[in-house]
Design an enzyme around this catalytic site. Structure first.
Site, PDB file in Angstrom:
ATOM      1  N   LEU A  13      43.261   5.747  25.087  1.00 49.97           N
ATOM      2  CA  LEU A  13      43.982   4.694  24.380  1.00 49.97           C
ATOM      3  C   LEU A  13      45.482   4.776  24.603  1.00 49.97           C
ATOM      4  CD1 LEU A  13      42.023   4.804  20.988  1.00 49.97           C
ATOM      5  CD2 LEU A  13      41.613   3.317  22.959  1.00 49.97           C
ATOM      6  N   SER A  15      48.817   7.620  25.978  1.00 48.93           N
ATOM      7  CA  SER A  15      49.192   8.894  26.592  1.00 48.93           C
ATOM      8  C   SER A  15      50.635   9.175  26.239  1.00 48.93           C
ATOM      9  CB  SER A  15      49.023   8.831  28.111  1.00 48.93           C
ATOM     10  OG  SER A  15      49.344  10.072  28.702  1.00 48.93           O
ATOM     11  N   LYS A  36      42.600  13.123  19.393  1.00 50.00           N
ATOM     12  CA  LYS A  36      43.909  13.377  19.990  1.00 50.00           C
ATOM     13  C   LYS A  36      43.875  14.774  20.583  1.00 50.00           C
ATOM     14  CE  LYS A  36      48.712  12.286  19.493  1.00 50.00           C
ATOM     15  NZ  LYS A  36      49.703  11.541  18.687  1.00 50.00           N
ATOM     16  N   ASP A 129      58.937   6.054  16.711  1.00 46.34           N
ATOM     17  CA  ASP A 129      58.785   5.535  18.080  1.00 46.34           C
ATOM     18  C   ASP A 129      57.699   4.465  18.102  1.00 46.34           C
ATOM     19  OD1 ASP A 129      59.417   5.366  20.785  1.00 46.34           O
ATOM     20  OD2 ASP A 129      57.974   6.904  21.370  1.00 46.34           O
TER      21      ASP A 129
END
Length: 261
Positions: A13, A15, A36, A129
């Site tokens: 999904l 990286s 993850k 982010d």
């Protein structure tokens, strides 16, 4: 420790650094979830492992349907991994490009993303982010935010581990000016990133660099959502909306009964 055959990876999904996010099948519980995993070259890096553990602890603090909930943290063979509830295979950008989306659909998806962000802020977690790929959308158009490895903890527990040294790189295309220039990240810089991806989803283009100035494009200034998003895109953080809830309320009012842009 998870058994070596517990999970079957279905699709990558996202990286990032230091880990990758996968949609996976849990062979024991016969359900899909999200894994993850640390990159292969960082499996034995204590710093990378601490970052993943820190992310899991931050996510455990947030209880909201628009945040991918952490389920567990453990070893998968020799690899440290975190399991989370299943998320959609599409990021916001892929979902927008994948079909003719109505204004109502776009607003509903953006509102969910904003509500997830607001829930994180309410417990002192700044995403840090936010980009379209981290806004995951499933086939029922339910949104969950992922990838909090760059998150800032504004309310750390006593003795909580925090990374020292240079910050992890961020996507400068969506970062607020203060995040790009000084590394400062807070709720207002998250708001800026949200407004960039919202503008992009609604218009098909990035916001103009002068979106918050009086000299901005006249074609945009006449439209109802312009002032809402432009305020969130202000270069001066104190000129933005006080919080995500107020921004979302204003965006919903601006979109009632009219097309954006």
């Amino acid at each position: 420790m998870f058994g070596p055959r517990r999970f079957r990876l279905l699709q990558k999904l996202t990286s990032g650094e230091p880990a990758e996010l996968y949609l996976a099948e849990d062979r024991h519980l016969l359900r899909q979830l999200t894994l993850k995993l640390l990159h292969a070259n960082t499996n034995y890096d204590p710093l990378a492992a601490k970052l993943l553990e820190r992310e899991a602890r931050l996510l455990a603090r947030i209880d909201h349907p628009n945040i991918a909930a952490v389920l567990d943290l453990g070893l998968l063979g020799s690899e440290l991994c975190m399991t989370l509830q299943a998320v959609g295979v599409d990021g916001l950008d892929d979902w927008v490009e994948g079909g003719q989306r109505s204004q109502a659909q776009l607003l509903a998806v953006l509102r969910q993303a904003g509500q997830g962000l607001a829930a994180a802020h309410a417990v002192g977690v700044v995403h840090g982010d936010l980009i379209p790929a981290r806004v995951r959308i499933d086939r029922l158009q339910h949104v969950r935010l992922v990838d909090f490895e760059r998150a800032r903890d504004l309310a750390p527990e006593p003795g909580a581990w925090e990374r020292q040294g240079p910050p992890l790189p961020i996507d400068r295309n969506y970062a607020a000016p203060e995040a790009r220039e000084t590394g400062r990240r807070d709720q207002l810089s998250d708001q800026y990133s949200f407004c960039v991806l919202a503008w992009e989803a609604l218009t098909g283009r990035r916001p103009p660099s002068d979106a918050d100035h009086v000299a901005g494009p006249w074609a945009y200034r006449r439209e109802p959502a312009y002032k809402v998003l432009a305020r969130g895109l202000s270069a001066n953080p104190t000129a933005r909306w006080p919080d995500m809830e107020q921004l979302l309320d204003a965006l919903e009012r601006a979109g009632t009964g009219r097309r954006f842009f």
